[in-house]
Design a protein around this motif. Structure first.
Motif, PDB file in Angstrom:
ATOM      1  N   ASP A 185      61.503   8.853  29.190  1.00  0.00           N
ATOM      2  CA  ASP A 185      61.888  10.002  30.012  1.00  0.00           C
ATOM      3  C   ASP A 185      62.221   9.577  31.449  1.00  0.00           C
ATOM      4  O   ASP A 185      63.284   9.866  31.967  1.00  0.00           O
ATOM      5  N   GLY A 186      61.298   8.850  32.123  1.00  0.00           N
ATOM      6  CA  GLY A 186      61.553   8.464  33.501  1.00  0.00           C
ATOM      7  C   GLY A 186      62.477   7.272  33.630  1.00  0.00           C
ATOM      8  O   GLY A 186      63.325   7.208  34.518  1.00  0.00           O
ATOM      9  N   GLU A 187      62.348   6.316  32.716  1.00  0.00           N
ATOM     10  CA  GLU A 187      63.202   5.121  32.703  1.00  0.00           C
ATOM     11  C   GLU A 187      63.099   4.295  33.984  1.00  0.00           C
ATOM     12  O   GLU A 187      64.005   3.536  34.303  1.00  0.00           O
ATOM     13  N   THR A 188      62.005   4.447  34.753  1.00  0.00           N
ATOM     14  CA  THR A 188      61.962   3.704  36.018  1.00  0.00           C
ATOM     15  C   THR A 188      61.488   2.275  35.838  1.00  0.00           C
ATOM     16  O   THR A 188      61.958   1.368  36.519  1.00  0.00           O
ATOM     17  N   LYS A 225      52.312   6.400  26.990  1.00  0.00           N
ATOM     18  CA  LYS A 225      52.668   7.700  27.532  1.00  0.00           C
ATOM     19  C   LYS A 225      53.295   8.553  26.443  1.00  0.00           C
ATOM     20  O   LYS A 225      54.010   8.031  25.586  1.00  0.00           O
ATOM     21  N   GLY A 226      53.002   9.823  26.505  1.00  0.00           N
ATOM     22  CA  GLY A 226      53.695  10.753  25.609  1.00  0.00           C
ATOM     23  C   GLY A 226      55.001  11.165  26.249  1.00  0.00           C
ATOM     24  O   GLY A 226      55.035  11.517  27.427  1.00  0.00           O
ATOM     25  N   VAL A 227      56.077  11.087  25.509  1.00  0.00           N
ATOM     26  CA  VAL A 227      57.397  11.440  26.062  1.00  0.00           C
ATOM     27  C   VAL A 227      58.083  12.414  25.112  1.00  0.00           C
ATOM     28  O   VAL A 227      57.719  12.513  23.940  1.00  0.00           O
ATOM     29  N   PRO A 228      59.094  13.131  25.605  1.00  0.00           N
ATOM     30  CA  PRO A 228      59.851  13.981  24.693  1.00  0.00           C
ATOM     31  C   PRO A 228      60.495  13.135  23.607  1.00  0.00           C
ATOM     32  O   PRO A 228      60.944  12.018  23.873  1.00  0.00           O
ATOM     33  N   ASP A 229      60.510  13.655  22.404  1.00  0.00           N
ATOM     34  CA  ASP A 229      61.131  12.935  21.297  1.00  0.00           C
ATOM     35  C   ASP A 229      62.641  13.080  21.420  1.00  0.00           C
ATOM     36  O   ASP A 229      63.211  14.115  21.083  1.00  0.00           O
ATOM     37  N   PRO A 280      59.289  18.114  20.727  1.00  0.00           N
ATOM     38  CA  PRO A 280      57.952  17.564  20.481  1.00  0.00           C
ATOM     39  C   PRO A 280      57.668  16.319  21.334  1.00  0.00           C
ATOM     40  O   PRO A 280      58.593  15.640  21.773  1.00  0.00           O
ATOM     41  N   THR A 281      56.387  16.094  21.561  1.00  0.00           N
ATOM     42  CA  THR A 281      55.959  14.919  22.321  1.00  0.00           C
ATOM     43  C   THR A 281      55.585  13.794  21.365  1.00  0.00           C
ATOM     44  O   THR A 281      54.872  14.010  20.390  1.00  0.00           O
ATOM     45  N   VAL A 282      56.107  12.630  21.652  1.00  0.00           N
ATOM     46  CA  VAL A 282      55.770  11.463  20.826  1.00  0.00           C
ATOM     47  C   VAL A 282      55.369  10.305  21.727  1.00  0.00           C
ATOM     48  O   VAL A 282      55.548  10.357  22.952  1.00  0.00           O
ATOM     49  N   MET A 283      54.866   9.272  21.128  1.00  0.00           N
ATOM     50  CA  MET A 283      54.519   8.077  21.892  1.00  0.00           C
ATOM     51  C   MET A 283      55.805   7.406  22.396  1.00  0.00           C
ATOM     52  O   MET A 283      56.781   7.302  21.657  1.00  0.00           O
ATOM     53  N   ASN A 284      55.794   6.990  23.637  1.00  0.00           N
ATOM     54  CA  ASN A 284      56.957   6.332  24.219  1.00  0.00           C
ATOM     55  C   ASN A 284      57.391   5.146  23.346  1.00  0.00           C
ATOM     56  O   ASN A 284      56.589   4.246  23.084  1.00  0.00           O
ATOM     57  N   PRO A 285      58.634   5.134  22.876  1.00  0.00           N
ATOM     58  CA  PRO A 285      59.058   4.091  21.920  1.00  0.00           C
ATOM     59  C   PRO A 285      58.821   2.657  22.405  1.00  0.00           C
ATOM     60  O   PRO A 285      58.410   1.797  21.626  1.00  0.00           O
ATOM     61  N   VAL A 296      43.170   1.898  24.311  1.00  0.00           N
ATOM     62  CA  VAL A 296      44.459   2.492  24.661  1.00  0.00           C
ATOM     63  C   VAL A 296      44.203   3.561  25.711  1.00  0.00           C
ATOM     64  O   VAL A 296      43.257   4.343  25.584  1.00  0.00           O
ATOM     65  N   MET A 297      45.014   3.557  26.774  1.00  0.00           N
ATOM     66  CA  MET A 297      44.808   4.517  27.861  1.00  0.00           C
ATOM     67  C   MET A 297      46.102   5.254  28.174  1.00  0.00           C
ATOM     68  O   MET A 297      47.190   4.677  28.140  1.00  0.00           O
ATOM     69  N   SER A 298      45.934   6.537  28.486  1.00  0.00           N
ATOM     70  CA  SER A 298      47.085   7.323  28.892  1.00  0.00           C
ATOM     71  C   SER A 298      46.653   8.346  29.927  1.00  0.00           C
ATOM     72  O   SER A 298      45.477   8.732  29.986  1.00  0.00           O
ATOM     73  N   MET A 299      47.584   8.749  30.777  1.00  0.00           N
ATOM     74  CA  MET A 299      47.335   9.860  31.683  1.00  0.00           C
ATOM     75  C   MET A 299      48.220  11.007  31.235  1.00  0.00           C
ATOM     76  O   MET A 299      49.421  10.822  31.032  1.00  0.00           O
ATOM     77  N   GLY A 300      47.618  12.185  31.078  1.00  0.00           N
ATOM     78  CA  GLY A 300      48.440  13.299  30.619  1.00  0.00           C
ATOM     79  C   GLY A 300      47.586  14.483  30.247  1.00  0.00           C
ATOM     80  O   GLY A 300      46.366  14.450  30.380  1.00  0.00           O
ATOM     81  N   PRO A 301      48.229  15.560  29.778  1.00  0.00           N
ATOM     82  CA  PRO A 301      47.486  16.762  29.401  1.00  0.00           C
ATOM     83  C   PRO A 301      46.628  16.530  28.157  1.00  0.00           C
ATOM     84  O   PRO A 301      46.843  15.548  27.435  1.00  0.00           O
ATOM     85  N   PRO A 302      45.664  17.417  27.901  1.00  0.00           N
ATOM     86  CA  PRO A 302      44.767  17.233  26.749  1.00  0.00           C
ATOM     87  C   PRO A 302      45.530  17.077  25.427  1.00  0.00           C
ATOM     88  O   PRO A 302      45.064  16.400  24.531  1.00  0.00           O
TER      89      PRO A 302
END
Lengths: 292, 583
Positions: free
Chosen positions: A128-131, A8-12, A32-37, A59-65
């Protein structure tokens, strides 16, 4: 082995990169958006699997282009062969439940159009979500066994089983070994470390690195984007419409007042440095440090 | 943040607590070792030559190098020869070698006899060119890393390849027989041929009982500064395809037996000193101060011209092949190549090591290929030793003329007498007479004589000093450069310290057993707290005791202390320790 790693891309959130407004709300546009650590550990597990057993790493992700670059980074990290982006306005603003349904459908789509994945890797939780919900829920949708908090893993290709070590409750005294049939989902613990104790594996690793450096430069050629129509997903069950989670409000955590006093000493200030040494001296043990 | 999982580039932020990740399943069964036809340990010129030759003959070859990059652990004076009489030279094995990696060809060679500021210079280019096809100044990081790339490409074709950051720590044995190697980073590996090209401090040669670290008189120690000099052409008045070598001997190093050198690189100079280790110990000399004595001599003033920027300080132990080159450098499946087998020819003013390592590496590989084609690869070691003899390599490493001469020349009463005769009025008269007839320079240029120079003070100190006093001219000009302090030199080096896992253990901390390391270690000095070895006064129960203590952080892995102190000496783990950028 065909593996899919979810990312997932997350805020840096690193210092200097992240930006908050006056109320302490994240300024998404300025951060900026970075790869989830935490995904790094999942990628390392996928890479270890590819190095040891060959096959394909996806590698798969759901998100904007705009997530393409996150996937590019993931590609060069895991030396991935294929990238999948599930991207559609209908998928936007999804909670973990709607995201899980979407991702699970994407994995099933890979099984239909490519080959049956043997393993899906996910990180521990997103920054970001930490769930920590998305991985397990995706697995629930797939109806596969799930192995979480994995710090080491080994695959028996002929028996089609995976055996892992789990760090239970973060206690290094409590490491359990469990086994599951493939296909399975692996959630890596941040303590996951790949091991390459065979020369052959390290040589393969070197080969992959060379191949992938070139491939990552033209990652778009290896990127497949699917929208809800291609995944045959009902818009009512994905995105905002499919999200039962209601966020009633967000309260910023007030900054804790600093109770420590700091003295700034210039390294050129000899007397000042002497006093620092005097402060530190009680904490050193010269005898124990000898020969080190 | 990139998920850099490269096993060769482990990040330093590993968890402090040890977590038992172990092998999850029983993958590492004792009977299930990885096997390669050949394992080459070390990718310097010897290892590279062996690996390239093996690969060319289709032998599945794995090369294991402990540095982060080949060359990052390697230091040499910096002069590589290709001998006309050698069966293999490095450009035979790697055709683009000179163009790709060499700094400059050495086209002029001078020997400076020094007494105070009086200098008498001999042109010994003839001696330098004797049996020389070509000779280039090299810097090892650049050279070895280039070789390693070629070696990886070539060996990968055979199913093997080259891995960096893997330290081979010993031999794998089965029922007493050597069958492979053990490593810090990998599970044990078996092989039909093991080439130990792991350098002067070869752990494999010691594991096999073929070498030891006992006698200082068998070794030299060299220290070197690579000095930045962008306009070498102007300073030396040479074109870009010319280069100079200068040697220095006489009284500028007090009574320590040895000398200095200066080689021109593309845009830098390699300036260094090499001394007999026993002499360094006996004189309690500080290697970095001897280097400074050379760097600050007025003779170097015209080239340095008041500017001094040191790129790198380095040190290396050098085996004296006359004493330690093994006539049978093999044991079972193990063959020793280059410094590991003591194949470093330091005879007279010319020092040759890398070229012999190249030849030996190629011959060892050939010996294995021949033995294998005859159906018995276990004969590789014997065939290798025979090839070293047949090709004349052993005769260069252990010249019979030296052995005959040294019986007389190095016995103390004889040596002292020779020394006194040279220094006497009669001796000086002879020198002047010889000089008038131009005979002195010719004598120095004699390859025959250079092979039998005894290891006494006469050729290193007394004779050059007397020559300079009698025949020399005072050097004009000044040299006011200030070399960096030892602390600054250490500070400029790159280290990846293996925290909590020191690679040298001091077994006896008494001054008698290990005190010599305080001065002889090139990164230690008396009254300097920032080095490896220091002398400390420890108070116990009202008593005071002088003890030697060790901190391996600044270690440049030269191996000096393994000989002059009582230690358990190992190399650091793969990728750890010092990383030379120039070499």
């Amino acid at each position: 082995m065909y593996t899919v790693t979810l990312t997932k891309g997350v805020p840096d959130f690193s210092e200097g990169a992240v930006s908050f407004d006056e109320d302490g709300h994240l300024e998404r546009g300025k951060t900026p958006t970075v790869m989830n650590p935490n995904d790094r550990f999942a990628l390392e597990a996928a890479l270890q699997t590819k190095v040891r057993h060959g096959g394909t790493a996806a590698v798969m992700s759901m998100g904007p282009p705009g997530y393409g670059e996150v996937l590019q980074e993931a590609m060069s990290s895991v030396y991935a062969d294929e990238l999948f982006l599930l991207s559609d306005r209908e998928m936007a603003a999804a909670d973990t439940w709607a995201t899980s349904i979407t991702l699970a459908t994407g994995i099933e789509r890979i099984a239909e159009t490519r080959e049956q994945p043997d393993l899906v890797f996910a990180g521990f939780k997103t920054a970001d979500g930490e769930t920590g919900h998305t991985g397990p829920q995706t697995c629930w949708c797939l109806d596969w066994p799930i192995l979480t908090h994995v710090i080491a893993l080994d695959i028996d290709e002929t028996e089609r089983t995976i055996r892992v070590k789990r760090l239970v409750e973060g206690d290094i005294e409590e490491i359990e070994t469990v086994e599951a049939p493939l296909p399975a989902m692996i959630v890596t613990d941040p303590e996951f470390e790949p091991t390459y104790r065979k020369a052959e594996h390290r040589l393969t690793f070197k080969d992959l690195r060379e191949e992938t450096t070139e491939r990552a430069e033209s990652y778009e050629e290896h990127l497949t984007t699917w929208d809800h129509a291609e995944l045959n997903l009902d818009p009512d069950y994905i995105g905002l419409d499919g999200s039962p989670t209601i966020v009633s409000g967000v309260d910023p955590i007030p900054k804790a007042p600093s109770e420590r006093e700091a003295t700034v000493v210039d390294p050129g200030d000899e007397a000042g440095m002497e006093s620092v040494l005097d402060e530190l001296l009680p904490y050193t043990n010269r005898a124990a440090a000898g020969g080190d | 943040m990139a998920a850099n999982t490269d096993p060769e580039e482990k990040t330093a932020d590993a968890p402090a607590e040890a977590i038992d990740r172990g092998e999850v399943a029983s993958v590492a069964d004792g009977d299930d070792y990885e096997h390669y036809e050949a394992v080459v340990v070390g990718c310097g010129p010897g290892g590279a030559a062996a690996a390239a030759t093996l690969a060319r003959n289709g032998v599945e070859t794995l090369v294991l190098e402990r540095g982060v990059d080949a060359g990052s652990k390697n230091v040499s004076g910096g002069l590589l020869y290709a001998e006309e009489s050698a069966p293999y030279t490095i450009d035979d094995l790697f055709p683009e070698f000179r163009e790709a990696t060499a700094e400059r060809p050495i086209t002029d060679y001078y020997l400076h006899n020094v007494a105070g500021n009086r200098v008498k210079t001999f042109d010994i280019t003839d001696l330098h060119e004797h049996d020389t096809e070509w000779s280039d100044a090299v810097l090892r990081r650049r050279m070895d890393s280039w070789l390693a790339e070629r070696v990886h490409e070539m060996t990968r074709e055979t199913g093997g390849g080259l891995l960096t950051e893997v330290r081979v720590n010993g031999l794998l044995r089965d029922g007493g027989e050597i069958v492979g190697v053990t490593c810090d980073e990998l599970d044990p590996i078996t092989a039909d041929l093991i080439v130990a090209a792991d350098g002067v401090n070869s752990e494999l040669a010691r594991d096999a009982g073929l070498m030891d670290w006992e006698r200082p008189e068998e070794w030299f120690q060299g220290v070197k500064a690579v000095v930045d000099l962008p306009d070498v052409d102007d300073r030396f008045d040479i074109s870009e395809d010319e280069g100079e070598a200068h040697l220095f001997s006489g009284d500028l190093f007090s009574d320590v037996r040895g000398g200095g050198f200066l080689y021109t690189n593309e845009e830098s100079l390699s300036i260094g000193t090499v001394f007999h280790l026993d002499s360094l110990v006996a004189e309690e000399a500080e290697p970095h101060e001897l280097l400074d004595a050379l760097l600050t001599h007025p003779l170097l003033g015209e080239w340095l011209d008041g500017e001094y920027h040191e790129r790198e300080y380095s040190a290396k132990l050098v085996p004296d092949s006359k004493k330690v080159a093994l006539r049978e450098p093999h044991a079972g499946r193990l063959v020793l190549v280059g410094d590991a087998g003591g194949q470093m020819q330091a005879q007279g003013p010319i020092i040759k090591g890398m070229n012999h390592a190249v030849t030996a590496g190629a011959l060892a590989a050939e010996a294995f290929v021949e033995a294998r084609s005859r159906g018995d690869s276990t004969l590789a070691g014997e065939r290798y030793a025979k090839r070293l003899r047949d090709e004349g390599v052993m005769a260069k490493l252990r010249p019979r003329r030296y052995e005959a001469a040294s019986v007389l020349g190095e016995r103390s009463p004889v040596a002292n007498l020779t020394d006194r005769v040279v220094d006497s009025r009669a001796g000086r008269t002879v020198l002047r007479a010889l000089s008038r007839a131009n005979g002195l320079e010719r004598l120095y240029g004699s390859p025959y004589l250079s092979m039998m120079v005894p290891d006494t003070a006469t050729p290193y100190v007394t004779l050059p000093a007397v020559i300079a006093e009698e025949l020399g001219e005072p050097v004009e000009g000044e040299n006011d450069i200030e070399p960096p302090s030892l602390a600054d030199r250490i500070g400029e080096l790159t280290y990846d310290t293996d925290v909590g896992n020191p690679h040298i253990e001091l077994l006896d901390s008494s001054v008698e057993a290990s005190g010599a390391a305080v001065t002889a270690c090139p990164v230690s000095a008396r009254d300097f707290g920032g080095g490896c070895y220091r002398e400390e006064v420890v108070k116990t129960n009202g008593d005071e005791e002088r003890l030697v203590s060790l901190d391996t952080q600044p270690c440049v892995e030269c191996g000096t202390c393994a000989i002059v102190a009582d230690t358990r000496w190992e190399h650091p783990r793969g990728g750890k320790g010092v990383e030379f950028r120039e070499g």
